[in-house]
Design an enzyme around this catalytic site. Sequence first.
Site, PDB file in Angstrom:
ATOM      1  N   GLY A 487       0.830  -1.188   0.000  1.00  0.00           N
ATOM      2  CA  GLY A 487       0.000   0.000   0.000  1.00  0.00           C
ATOM      3  C   GLY A 487       0.869   1.244   0.000  1.00  0.00           C
ATOM      4  O   GLY A 487       0.379   2.368   0.114  1.00  0.00           O
ATOM      5  N   LYS A 680      15.889   8.955   0.017  1.00  0.00           N
ATOM      6  CA  LYS A 680      16.074   8.363   1.330  1.00  0.00           C
ATOM      7  C   LYS A 680      14.785   7.614   1.690  1.00  0.00           C
ATOM      8  O   LYS A 680      13.767   7.754   1.032  1.00  0.00           O
ATOM      9  CB  LYS A 680      16.335   9.442   2.385  1.00  0.00           C
ATOM     10  CG  LYS A 680      17.596  10.278   2.153  1.00  0.00           C
ATOM     11  CD  LYS A 680      17.763  11.280   3.285  1.00  0.00           C
ATOM     12  CE  LYS A 680      19.018  12.120   3.117  1.00  0.00           C
ATOM     13  NZ  LYS A 680      19.233  13.047   4.252  1.00  0.00           N
ATOM     14  N   GLU A 684       9.129   5.329   7.513  1.00  0.00           N
ATOM     15  CA  GLU A 684       9.110   5.337   8.976  1.00  0.00           C
ATOM     16  C   GLU A 684       9.462   6.677   9.595  1.00  0.00           C
ATOM     17  O   GLU A 684       9.158   6.923  10.766  1.00  0.00           O
ATOM     18  CB  GLU A 684      10.050   4.235   9.485  1.00  0.00           C
ATOM     19  CG  GLU A 684       9.430   2.864   9.309  1.00  0.00           C
ATOM     20  CD  GLU A 684      10.434   1.747   9.081  1.00  0.00           C
ATOM     21  OE1 GLU A 684      10.379   0.754   9.814  1.00  0.00           O
ATOM     22  OE2 GLU A 684      11.250   1.850   8.152  1.00  0.00           O
TER      23      GLU A 684
END
Length: 718
Positions: A487, A680, A684
Site C-alpha cells: 500500500g 532516502k 518510517e
Amino acid sequence: MSPGEISPADMSAAEKKGSVGQDRVRIDGPLKVTGTAPYAFEQPAQNPAYLFPLTSTIAKGKIRSIDDSAARALPGVLEVLTHENAPNLLARTDTELYILQNRDVHYFGEYIGAVIAETQEIARHAAGLVRVEYDAEEEDTRFRAGHPERYNPVRINTGVPADSKQGDVDRGLAEAALVVDEVYTTPYEHHNPMEMHSVIAEWDKEKLDGVLGVLGERPHLRIHDASQGVSYARLMLLPLLGLLPQQVEINSPYVGGAFGSKGIPHAQVMLTILAAKLLPGRPVKYMLTRQQMFRSVGHRLTTHQRFRLGAAEDGTLTTITHDVQQSTSRLKQFAEQTVNSTRHLYAAPHRETSTRMVPLDIGPATFMRAPGEFPGMFAQETAMDELAVKLGLDPIELRLRNQPETDPESGKPHSSHYLKECLQEGARLFGWEKRHAQPRARQEGEWLYGMGVASATYPKQMTPPTKASVAFKGGKYHVGIAAADLGTGAWTILSQIAADALQVPEEQVVLQIGHTDLPLAYLAGGSTGTYNWGSAVMVAAVNFRSRYGQTPAEGDEAEGGAHFPDEAKKYALDAYGAHFAEVKVSRVTGEVRVTRMLGVYDGGRIINPRTANSQFIGGMTMGISAALHEESYLDSRPGYGHVVNSDFAGYHIAANADAPQVEARWIEHPDPMFGPTGAKGIGEIGIVGVPAAIGNAIYNATGKRLRGLPFTPDKLVE
C-alpha cells in the site's frame, strides 16, 4: 567504471523524461477500490480445503493428550493435524517456525494443531470439539524493570552492539548545570492492517508422491502469502523444509497493509504448509481472525527507558545516557534498536547507551513501523523538551544548539543533514511564534491549548543483494523484481523509475513484482524499498540500454543489481524530519484532541509526491494513534498470559476524527550516497517523533508531563 555502475551521464539521461518527481495516481489504485486486486486469500485455488487452528490455552508446559475423535467424526472434516502426525521439519533454524515437532507449549495462543475441512465453518466448529489436556508449568508473563533474568543481547536488531560508551558520563552529569533524569515507558502494541494474515499452501501431489518412489523427483510447494518479501520468506522456509529454492514458489502481488507484521513468515505459514502436506494436491487456505492477529504474528515490545541529559547553562549538552529494558519472548529473541537514534541525533562529549532484554513466556515480537526508533525517540524527544523547560529555552533553539557537525558515534560526516531546515520551515508554516512558553496560557472554555515539537531521524539500512530484470516483449519493457507493495506505492514509483531509466513513457513499462520467480529482492522494511529496489531497476535498465541500444529485439533481456557508491561508506546516512503538534485538552474529562499536525521532512529525492505524501501522513496518523489510544493489555495473572483487548472493540486505533488536519511538507535534496535514485527512506520517518511532539504539546497546554504512552484521559483528568 565497474560493471553495473551508473555514471552521472546515465543519471542525467534517465532524468530527462521526467517521470520521477511527478504526481502519479497509483497503478494499483483502481484494482483495489473495485475489489479486483487479489490478495493472498483470494488467489485462484481449485477445490480448496480450509484450516482453523488449535491454539494453546496455557502459557507454558506440555501437551499431555489430544482427543480429536469428535472432530474427525464431523462430516466435512478432512484431517486433524497435531504434533502426533505432523510432517517432520529438518532444521531448527527459526524457533518461531519450528512448530508441532514436540509436546512443548511456549506461550498462550501458540499453534498446537489444526483442523482441515471442506469449509471454514466446519473447520472452526470442529476445532472447538478437540479436547486437549496439559501439564502446565509456572509461567512468567509480567514485564517489569529489574527482572532477575534480564540479560545483555550483545547485538540488537540492526546488528550493532547493544551497549555503547564515549567519554565519562558520571563526570559529565556532575559537571552539568542542569540535569534531566526520568523514566519513559511504552506499551505492547499490535499490528492491525486491514488485510489479516492469509496463506494458501499446496504441495504438488505427483512430485510429492514421486519423491517417495522415484529417484530424482523433487516435491514442489506453492504458497500464496501476505508477505513483505517473498525472496526473504523463501530463504527462511527452505532449511526447515529441507528443500531447494526451485522447489518453493511464493506469490504475493498485493498486500493489504502490513506495518512490519508481514516482514517475515510467522507460524501460521508453517502451520498451513504442514497441513497441506497431509492433503497433497489440494490447496489449503487459512486466514487469521482479527482476534488471532493479537496472538501469533508479532507485536511491538514494551519498554522501560531511563533517559538522562546533562547540559550547560546555555543548553549545550554535555551528557546523554539511555538505558533500556524491553520485553522478549523466551522462544525467540527480538531485540529492538531502541537506543539507536540516541547515538546519532545530538552532540555531547559524554555518551552511554545500554539495552537489556526481559525474557517472558509470551509470543515473539517482530518489526512494527520504525521498531526501536519509535519508542527510543519518544524518550529522547520528551527528555529534550523537559530540558528546554528547565533552561527556559525555546525547544527548537535547544535542538539547533546541539546539532552535531559529524555523526556523534562514528565521527563520519553526514551525507546530507537538513534537520535545521526542517525545524525552521516547520516553525514558519505551523505558526510557532504564536506558541506561549508558559503552560496553561491559552484556554477556551473547558479546553486548554498547547503546541509541541520533536525531531525525527531514521537511518539507511544495509540490505542484502537485490536484483531486477528488464525484458523487451510485445513492444513493451517488462521489468521484474521480487519487491512488495504494502500500500506504499511500489507498483507506481518503480514504474516511474524504470520509465526514466529506460527513457520511455510509463505506458511502455510493465512491472512485475511479488513472486519468487522474479529476481531476488530484499523485503519491504526498514524504509529501504525505494532506494534499494529503485537502484536495482535503474542498473538493470542501464545495462539493458548499454547492451541493446534504443531498438531492442523481441526477447532481449538484461539484469542488474542494486548499486551504492563505494564512498557512501565514508558517510553517516540518515533521513531527518520535524514534527509539530497542536492539541487541546479538556479540563473536565482529560480528553486529548490533536487539532493540527505538521511534519517537514528531509527525505532526499521524492519519486512521487502523491505516494510520498500518503506515506508521511500515514506515519503521522499512526503516531497519533499510538499517542492517544494504542495499548495491548496482557493479562499476566498466573495461568493466563493473553491479550485481553484483542479486537477493535477493545484495541482502539485512530479514526478520522482523531486526525482532522495532518499535513506533510518536505525539503528536497537528492542524496546520491543513498544510491542512484537519490531517495532516502520515508516509510518510517513520519512516525518516529510524533508521540513526543504530542506529549510536549500536552505539557504546554496543561503543565502536566506524561512519560508513558498512551496519553489516555485518566492520566490528565483534574
